[in-house]
Design a protein around this motif. Structure first.
Motif, PDB file in Angstrom:
ATOM      1  N   UNK A 147     -27.966 -53.597 -45.449  1.00 21.13           N
ATOM      2  CA  UNK A 147     -28.883 -53.080 -46.613  1.00 21.13           C
ATOM      3  C   UNK A 147     -28.446 -54.265 -47.904  1.00 21.13           C
ATOM      4  N   UNK A 148     -28.163 -55.396 -47.485  1.00 22.25           N
ATOM      5  CA  UNK A 148     -27.744 -56.262 -48.652  1.00 22.25           C
ATOM      6  C   UNK A 148     -29.162 -56.727 -49.356  1.00 22.25           C
ATOM      7  N   UNK A 149     -29.341 -56.339 -50.368  1.00 25.95           N
ATOM      8  CA  UNK A 149     -30.639 -56.889 -50.779  1.00 25.95           C
ATOM      9  C   UNK A 149     -30.265 -58.184 -51.513  1.00 25.95           C
ATOM     10  N   UNK A 154     -34.461 -58.553 -39.224  1.00 22.26           N
ATOM     11  CA  UNK A 154     -34.529 -56.948 -39.366  1.00 22.26           C
ATOM     12  C   UNK A 154     -33.021 -56.602 -39.234  1.00 22.26           C
ATOM     13  N   UNK A 155     -32.939 -55.344 -38.514  1.00 18.25           N
ATOM     14  CA  UNK A 155     -31.649 -54.751 -38.507  1.00 18.25           C
ATOM     15  C   UNK A 155     -30.755 -55.554 -37.653  1.00 18.25           C
ATOM     16  N   UNK A 156     -31.340 -56.525 -36.709  1.00 18.94           N
ATOM     17  CA  UNK A 156     -30.533 -57.471 -35.768  1.00 18.94           C
ATOM     18  C   UNK A 156     -29.778 -58.368 -36.658  1.00 18.94           C
ATOM     19  N   UNK A 157     -30.210 -58.726 -38.018  1.00 17.23           N
ATOM     20  CA  UNK A 157     -29.539 -59.504 -38.990  1.00 17.23           C
ATOM     21  C   UNK A 157     -28.666 -58.885 -39.895  1.00 17.23           C
TER      22      UNK A 157
END
Length: 335
Positions: A72-74, A63-66
Motif C-alpha cells: 500500500x505504498x502510494x 497489483x498485490x503481487x508487486x
C-alpha cells in the motif's frame, strides 16, 4: 547540541523562467539569506521525477503481487520519500559545496577576501532551505512538486527581445552556443514561459510567484521585500548585493541587432504578443483545477513516452535490420 539550531525543512525554492532571464543572479541573491543555500544549476531533478514515475509503474504493475501495491505504498508517498532524501543530502553536504566554492574563489583571485556568504559565520550551520535556479525546470514543475510537495517557485519574467539578444550572445561568456539561431531563441522563450504561466494558473499565487525582471532591476528593494515575504523569509539587504554585479552576463554589444531574415515573423509576433499580454493581465488569484489536470496529463504523457522510447527504438532497429536483409537478398538474386 546548539539549541538555537533550526530544524531542517523540505521546502526548497526553484527559480524558473526562460534562460537568460536572470535566474542565476536571483538564485545568488536569495542565497545571501543566512538560512538559504544557493545551489549550482542541477538539471537532473526533472528527469529524475520522470524516471521515478516509471519505476513506480513497474513496482506496482502486478497489483498485490508487486511490492509497492502489496505494501500500500502510494505514488505520492513514494515520490515524497525520495524528495526528502534529496533535501537531506543537499543540506548535509552544504559545507562541502561552500568549501569548494571558497577554494575556487581563492584560486581565481589570489589574496582575495572570501565572500561573506561562503565564510564561516555565527549561525551558518542553521541553513535549512536551498534554492535552485535551473531554467529548464520551467518544464518540470509538476514533477518537482511530486518530489517536493511544499516547494515554492519563482517565475522570473523578462522581456522577450532582451532574452533573445542575450541567448544569441551567450557564446561570448560560455564558449558554446545556447541556441542555433534567432527563431530557436524565440521558441525557447515561448516554451519555458508558457510552462511557467500554466503552473501559475494550476497552483495559484501561494505556490508560484511571478517576478518581472524589470521590477527587480528598477525597484530592487520593494521587489525583493515582496519576494521574500512570499517565501516566508525575513528581509535582509544582503539579498540585494549581487544585483550590484553583472553576474553571468552575455556581454551583448550595444550595436547588436537580432533581426535574422530567416526567422519566421509569426514566431516573433507570437512571442511579442504573449509578453505584452502577460504584462497587462493580472496574476491568477487562485489555483485552477483544470490547469492542474492539464499539467498532470502532460507529465503522464511524458512518462509514457520515456518508458516506451527504448522498446520503440529496439523495434525500429529490428525493422531496419530486416529491411537490409531483404534488400541484400534482392540484390543477390538480381546478380
Amino acid at each position: 547540541m546548539d539549541s538555537s539550531a533550526a530544524t531542517p525543512i523540505n521546502k526548497p525554492i526553484f527559480v524558473v523562467g526562460s534562460p537568460r532571464s536572470g535566474t542565476s543572479i536571483l538564485t545568488w541573491c536569495l542565497g545571501q539569506d543566512p538560512n538559504i543555500v544557493p545551489l549550482p544549476e542541477s538539471g537532473w531533478m526533472g528527469d529524475f521525477a520522470i524516471d521515478l514515475a516509471i519505476r513506480y509503474q513497474i513496482g506496482a504493475a502486478r497489483g498485490n503481487r508487486s511490492i509497492l501495491s502489496a505494501m500500500d505504498i502510494q505514488r505520492e508517498e513514494f515520490f515524497a520519500h525520495f524528495g526528502q532524501s534529496i533535501n537531506d543530502l543537499i543540506l548535509n553536504h552544504r559545507k562541502d559545496l561552500e568549501r569548494k566554492r571558497s577554494g575556487h574563489a581563492a584560486r581565481a583571485v589570489p589574496n582575495a577576501v572570501p565572500d561573506a556568504s561562503m565564510a564561516a559565520q555565527p549561525g551558518a550551520n542553521r541553513k535549512t532551505r536551498w534554492v535552485d535556479g535551473t531554467p529548464e525546470y520551467s518544464l518540470h514543475i509538476y514533477g518537482l512538486r511530486k518530489l517536493f510537495p511544499d516547494a515554492l517557485f519563482v517565475h522570473l519574467f523578462r522581456d522577450v527581445s532582451a532574452v533573445v539578444r542575450s541567448m544569441l550572445n551567450f557564446h561570448r561568456v560560455a564558449g558554446t552556443h545556447l541556441v542555433a539561431n534567432e527563431e530557436e531563441a524565440y521558441r525557447y522563450w515561448l516554451r519555458t514561459v508558457r510552462a511557467c504561466l500554466k503552473a501559475e494558473r494550476a497552483y495559484g499565487p501561494g505556490v508560484v510567484y511571478r517576478l518581472p525582471y524589470a521590477a527587480l532591476v528598477e525597484n530592487p528593494e520593494p521587489a525583493m521585500r515582496s519576494l521574500l515575504d512570499f517565501l516566508d523569509v525575513p528581509y535582509t539587504a544582503k539579498c540585494l548585493e549581487p544585483l550590484a554585479r553583472r553576474i553571468n552576463s552575455s556581454s551583448v554589444p550595444p550595436d547588436f541587432k537580432s533581426d535574422d531574415p530567416a526567422t519566421d515573423p509569426a514566431v516573433v509576433e507570437e512571442a511579442t504578443r504573449l509578453f505584452t499580454e502577460v504584462g497587462e493581465t493580472p496574476r491568477p488569484r487562485e489555483p485552477s483545477s483544470a490547469a492542474a489536470e492539464e499539467m498532470q496529463a502532460a507529465f503522464e504523457k511524458q512518462v509514457q513516452h520515456v518508458a516506451t522510447v527504448e522498446s520503440k527504438y529496439e523495434k525500429a532497429k529490428q525493422i531496419i535490420t530486416t529491411l537490409r536483409k531483404e534488400n541484400a537478398g534482392r540484390t543477390t538474386s538480381m546478380q
